[in-house]
Design a protein around this motif. Structure first.
Motif, PDB file in Angstrom:
ATOM      1  N   ALA B 137       5.648   4.662   3.777  1.00  0.00           N
ATOM      2  CA  ALA B 137       5.558   5.070   1.979  1.00  0.00           C
ATOM      3  C   ALA B 137       4.745   4.846   0.952  1.00  0.00           C
ATOM      4  CB  ALA B 137       7.317   4.542   1.357  1.00  0.00           C
ATOM      5  N   ILE B 138       3.633   3.952   1.007  1.00  0.00           N
ATOM      6  CA  ILE B 138       3.108   3.206   0.546  1.00  0.00           C
ATOM      7  C   ILE B 138       1.633   4.505   0.819  1.00  0.00           C
ATOM      8  CG2 ILE B 138       1.086   1.634  -0.133  1.00  0.00           C
ATOM      9  CD1 ILE B 138       2.953  -0.169  -0.155  1.00  0.00           C
ATOM     10  N   ARG B 139       1.680   4.649   1.683  1.00  0.00           N
ATOM     11  CA  ARG B 139       0.513   5.379   2.710  1.00  0.00           C
ATOM     12  C   ARG B 139       0.750   6.487   1.712  1.00  0.00           C
ATOM     13  NH1 ARG B 139      -0.052   2.928   7.188  1.00  0.00           N
ATOM     14  NH2 ARG B 139       1.413   4.376   8.792  1.00  0.00           N
ATOM     15  N   ALA B 140       2.195   7.128   2.222  1.00  0.00           N
ATOM     16  CA  ALA B 140       2.303   8.484   1.359  1.00  0.00           C
ATOM     17  C   ALA B 140       2.476   8.429  -0.081  1.00  0.00           C
ATOM     18  CB  ALA B 140       3.759   8.628   1.759  1.00  0.00           C
ATOM     19  N   ALA B 141       2.656   7.785  -0.933  1.00  0.00           N
ATOM     20  CA  ALA B 141       2.453   7.465  -2.222  1.00  0.00           C
ATOM     21  C   ALA B 141       0.942   8.204  -2.252  1.00  0.00           C
ATOM     22  CB  ALA B 141       3.282   6.518  -2.871  1.00  0.00           C
ATOM     23  N   ARG B 142       0.055   6.880  -2.205  1.00  0.00           N
ATOM     24  CA  ARG B 142      -0.964   6.088  -2.352  1.00  0.00           C
ATOM     25  C   ARG B 142      -2.334   8.044  -2.591  1.00  0.00           C
ATOM     26  NH1 ARG B 142      -2.170   0.763  -0.582  1.00  0.00           N
ATOM     27  NH2 ARG B 142      -2.040  -0.082  -2.341  1.00  0.00           N
ATOM     28  N   ALA B 143      -1.455   9.036  -0.783  1.00  0.00           N
ATOM     29  CA  ALA B 143      -2.181  10.469  -0.543  1.00  0.00           C
ATOM     30  C   ALA B 143      -1.591  11.380  -1.369  1.00  0.00           C
ATOM     31  CB  ALA B 143      -1.343  10.854   0.195  1.00  0.00           C
ATOM     32  N   ASN B 144      -0.223  11.110  -2.427  1.00  0.00           N
ATOM     33  CA  ASN B 144      -0.243  12.148  -3.629  1.00  0.00           C
ATOM     34  C   ASN B 144      -1.288  11.370  -4.383  1.00  0.00           C
ATOM     35  OD1 ASN B 144       1.252  13.667  -2.102  1.00  0.00           O
ATOM     36  ND2 ASN B 144       3.436  12.254  -1.836  1.00  0.00           N
ATOM     37  N   ILE B 145      -1.610  11.090  -4.984  1.00  0.00           N
ATOM     38  CA  ILE B 145      -2.286  10.324  -6.079  1.00  0.00           C
ATOM     39  C   ILE B 145      -2.728  11.146  -6.361  1.00  0.00           C
ATOM     40  CG2 ILE B 145      -3.000   8.192  -7.859  1.00  0.00           C
ATOM     41  CD1 ILE B 145      -2.201   6.433  -6.519  1.00  0.00           C
ATOM     42  N   ARG B 146      -3.748  11.223  -5.832  1.00  0.00           N
ATOM     43  CA  ARG B 146      -5.133  11.910  -5.951  1.00  0.00           C
ATOM     44  C   ARG B 146      -4.561  13.856  -7.034  1.00  0.00           C
ATOM     45  NH1 ARG B 146     -10.445  11.569  -3.459  1.00  0.00           N
ATOM     46  NH2 ARG B 146     -10.756  14.136  -3.976  1.00  0.00           N
TER      47      ARG B 146
END
Lengths: 230, 230
Positions: B137-146
């Motif tokens: 979940a953390i990885r997916a959210a971080r991928a969306n920050i950009r």
């Protein structure tokens, strides 16, 4: 005539059509499949979501509640007792709370999932997320319907319309969400008589008629869907 | 004094505090842990969500944008050039679109997940969903920050404030969301100079000060978090 980019099975889009319908204003409709991420569509709305209203001067107004606020500011305020919003700020807050309940909370807990799994996936290409429905997602959404029906039944049993004495955006938002679930045969009306009586009244309004003739390819509505005395 | 039920690390609650702060109106704050589902809290808001404002007459007003509309109707309209909303319906629609972008879209794609995994789960009991963070979940959210940073950078680079020439709710919503991510050290500001310049300006406003002194137990903010010239 204003133009609405919509999908016939999205509650947020049905809500906007109902609101314009109540004010007797026709909309030109363009059906959009958001998952295709059409360039012209993303240029209108970089979020890639529906509904989008092309308002005066072809300015895009994005999102169901944003459109509803715009409609109220440019038309509703002149409608007196036909206005779908209240005069009083506290009552407006209650109408906004309930509209948000059905278009955001019920949407993210129930409606969105059943529409995705049962309506969209069968017609979406695999590259866009299509394929066979996820039965766990359907089960989870179905488990949540009961709470939303209980709440609607409680509201309908304690007030004449959901937010008070008059038809407001709250009724249109709730009816838009429930009409999608009803099309799919997901609602057991027998246990929720107050909600059913209220829904029958909303469904009989002229603004509702176009929604009752909407059909999704390959998926017929439940038999009582368009029946006004179900 | 009005009362706000809030959580210090929820962007929606920070947004409301900023809006009242801009108008120089103090709020009594009650920190709520929504996952405990306190009876008195659910009686105020059956959806079990924050923020809740106890407005005049202790009437609960529920949801960030609903509170913002109420604040504008009861205070903002009198503020002339300090008003956080526009006079024109089309401009109001643009402000609402962007506010919704940060408080709903960025929230559901990024902020909510990082707050849940990194801030809430460590303090929530297991029965309420606590436990070790879900790294997927953390990885997916971080991928969306950009994407959200790129969009913010584009807005900040083409307009003085995000929705036009003046500070509006759009800036407060974006700053509220980014401030949570910044606290967690999730934002790489180097690539986004226009966004950074804009955020520095918002951060320097007096209304922002209380947010910069918020601390979460067991989780210190990134070193530049409260630094006005980072």
């Amino acid at each position: 005539m204003l133009t609405l980019f919509h999908h016939p099975m999205f509650a947020t889009c049905r809500f906007v059509r109902l609101a314009f319908g109540e004010y007797g204003e026709e909309l030109a409709l363009i059906e959009e499949k958001p998952w295709t991420r059409r360039k012209e569509f993303l240029a209108l709305n970089p979020a890639g979501t529906l509904p989008i209203l092309l308002a005066e001067g072809d300015v895009p107004i994005i999102g169901a509640m944003v459109i509803a606020e715009y409609l109220d500011e440019t038309r509703g305020v002149l409608k007196r007792d036909k206005r779908l919003f209240a005069e009083d700020p506290m009552q407006r807050a209650e109408i906004r709370r309930l509209t948000d309940w059905y278009l955001s909370k019920a949407e993210s807990e129930v409606t969105r999932h059943l529409v995705r799994e049962r309506v969209l996936k069968p017609v979406m290409p695999e590259t866009a997320g299509g394929g066979s429905p996820d039965s766990a997602a359907i089960r989870a959404a179905r488990a949540n319907i009961r709470q939303h029906m209980k709440y609607t039944n409680w509201l309908a049993g304690t007030r004449h319309w959901l937010a008070g004495n008059r038809v407001t955006y709250a009724d249109l938002a709730a009816a838009a969400a429930l009409s999608v679930l009803d099309y799919l045969g997901e609602i057991d009306w027998r246990e929720h008589t107050a909600a059913r009586e209220w829904y029958t009244r909303v469904k009989s309004r002229p603004a509702f008629r176009p929604l009752l003739s909407d059909r999704v390819r390959g998926l017929s509505p439940v038999s009582h869907y368009a029946d006004l005395d179900f």
